[in-house]
Design an enzyme around this catalytic site. Structure first.
Site, PDB file in Angstrom:
ATOM      1  N   ARG A  24       0.831  -1.213   0.000  1.00 30.63           N
ATOM      2  CA  ARG A  24       0.000   0.000   0.000  1.00 30.63           C
ATOM      3  C   ARG A  24       0.858   1.252   0.000  1.00 30.63           C
ATOM      4  NH1 ARG A  24      -4.777   1.767  -1.395  1.00 30.63           N
ATOM      5  NH2 ARG A  24      -5.350  -0.398  -0.949  1.00 30.63           N
ATOM      6  N   ILE A  63      -4.782  -5.293   6.739  1.00 34.01           N
ATOM      7  CA  ILE A  63      -5.215  -5.653   5.385  1.00 34.01           C
ATOM      8  C   ILE A  63      -4.997  -4.524   4.378  1.00 34.01           C
ATOM      9  CG2 ILE A  63      -7.178  -6.388   3.982  1.00 34.01           C
ATOM     10  CD1 ILE A  63      -8.337  -7.675   6.534  1.00 34.01           C
ATOM     11  N   HIS A  64      -5.414  -3.317   4.726  1.00 32.50           N
ATOM     12  CA  HIS A  64      -5.254  -2.211   3.777  1.00 32.50           C
ATOM     13  C   HIS A  64      -3.783  -1.959   3.483  1.00 32.50           C
ATOM     14  CE1 HIS A  64      -5.901   2.008   2.238  1.00 32.50           C
ATOM     15  NE2 HIS A  64      -6.847   1.339   1.610  1.00 32.50           N
ATOM     16  N   CYS A  65      -2.943  -2.087   4.507  1.00 26.27           N
ATOM     17  CA  CYS A  65      -1.501  -1.892   4.322  1.00 26.27           C
ATOM     18  C   CYS A  65      -0.909  -2.913   3.357  1.00 26.27           C
ATOM     19  CB  CYS A  65      -0.779  -2.008   5.662  1.00 26.27           C
ATOM     20  SG  CYS A  65      -1.348  -0.893   6.946  1.00 26.27           S
ATOM     21  N   SER A  66      -1.555  -4.072   3.228  1.00 21.74           N
ATOM     22  CA  SER A  66      -1.032  -5.182   2.442  1.00 21.74           C
ATOM     23  C   SER A  66      -1.555  -5.222   1.019  1.00 21.74           C
ATOM     24  CB  SER A  66      -1.391  -6.508   3.138  1.00 21.74           C
ATOM     25  OG  SER A  66      -1.005  -6.494   4.486  1.00 21.74           O
TER      26      SER A  66
END
Length: 338
Positions: free
Chosen positions: A90, A328-331
């Protein structure tokens, strides 16, 4: 050219993910991490193509073995041999925008590992260029440090961020707020920039917005609040909530603000980790939400399901993943549909 960064809920060609391999980011607890990525990929593969970055043939085989064991349709996975230092795509991956003709452009912002915190980061820093080359997409290089998790857009011209991150001296000490806003306008189409103050305890990114507040449609923002007044994050999150209530969109209209609770504190080896339900990811037909083994998980999932009736809202246990200070968003990083 005039660029526009589409909102996350707009149709995707696919989602980019970097296979986890850097054990230093999960010291002493790396074992549970690849299975969490497998679960994320499994749910995304039901929605869209997953573009998976691997360092080499050995890593691709390891990933394939775990994905096949989970019985994921590998026709939905495209492997790219693009080496990385970390798995938080991300933040260093390409920010895809569209030009006036609707064509996809890669914007390549400088990456300095969240203020030079985790060297080396040479491989991460060139991922946008490598993706641009392999996809044969045009690229715009922007002389400014910016991580994808530090911004949030509604696709209509409004961008949400924090002063703590974008104005931090470890990012762009040579740029003032006006210079930063000019770049956000020129390369992401942000004509209306909203600034919150700071982020939560345990966030090594210096206040990324994707732990605090997220657009769920052009006119609605969900934001995190702490229910316990003794929580160290309580005052900061309350301030963010009140600031959001006074914000206006690109047309001068007030946003609808919906609050979601913070999960119970997640503490590992005496360290409070940046666990937040805000670190969800909106894919084509699913919405993946981090859960943390607490009684608030199901309440949040039910609330988000009501807000996203056309998508399946799915919880992914990120209690182990968050030890790496991301979820999750970071990934994940979306690639808009052409």
């Amino acid at each position: 050219m005039s660029y526009r960064m589409p909102a996350e809920w707009e149709p995707h060609t696919g989602t980019w993910i970097a296979w986890p391999h850097n054990r230093d980011h999960w010291p002493g607890k790396f074992g549970p991490v690849p299975p969490v990525f497998v679960e994320i990929i499994a749910k995304l593969a039901e929605s869209e193509t997953v573009f998976l970055l691997v360092n080499d043939d050995v890593m691709e085989k390891d990933a394939r073995d775990l994905l096949e064991k989970r019985r994921i349709n590998l026709d939905q996975i495209q492997f790219f041999k693009i080496a990385t230092n970390t798995s938080w795509v991300r933040d260093y991956g390409p920010l895809f925008v569209k030009n006036e003709k609707g064509s996809i452009i890669v914007t390549d912002w400088l990456f300095n590992s969240w203020g030079n915190k985790y060297p080396p980061f040479d491989l991460d820093a060139i991922v946008p260029q490598r993706i641009s080359e392999q996809l044969r997409l045009p690229i715009e290089t922007v002389p400014m440090v910016l991580e994808g998790g530090s911004i949030e857009v509604n696709g209509k011209g409004t961008l949400l961020t924090t002063e703590q991150c974008l104005l931090h001296p470890n990012r762009n000490p040579q740029l003032n707020r006006t210079h930063i806003e000019t770049n956000l306008t020129e390369y992401l189409g942000a004509t209306n920039i909203l600034w919150l103050s700071e982020g939560i305890i345990g966030d090594d990114t210096d206040g990324h917005i994707d732990d605090l507040a997220r657009f769920i449609n052009p006119t609605t923002i969900v934001c995190a609040v702490a229910e316990n007044t003794d929580d160290p994050d309580y005052k900061v999150l309350q301030q963010n909530y009140h600031d959001l209530k006074s914000c206006r969109d690109q047309d001068g209209n007030q946003f609808k603000i919906i609050t979601l609770p913070m999960p119970d504190p997640v503490i590992y080896e005496g360290q409070r980790l940046p666990a937040s339900y805000m670190n969800f990811y909106i894919a084509n037909t699913v919405m993946l939400v981090p859960t943390f083994r607490c009684d608030k998980d199901q309440k949040v999932l039910r609330t988000l399901q009501k807000l996203f009736p056309t998508r399946a809202v799915i919880g992914i246990d990120c209690t182990d993943l968050i030890w790496g200070l991301g979820a999750i968003h970071c990934s994940t990083q979306q690639q808009p549909l052409l």
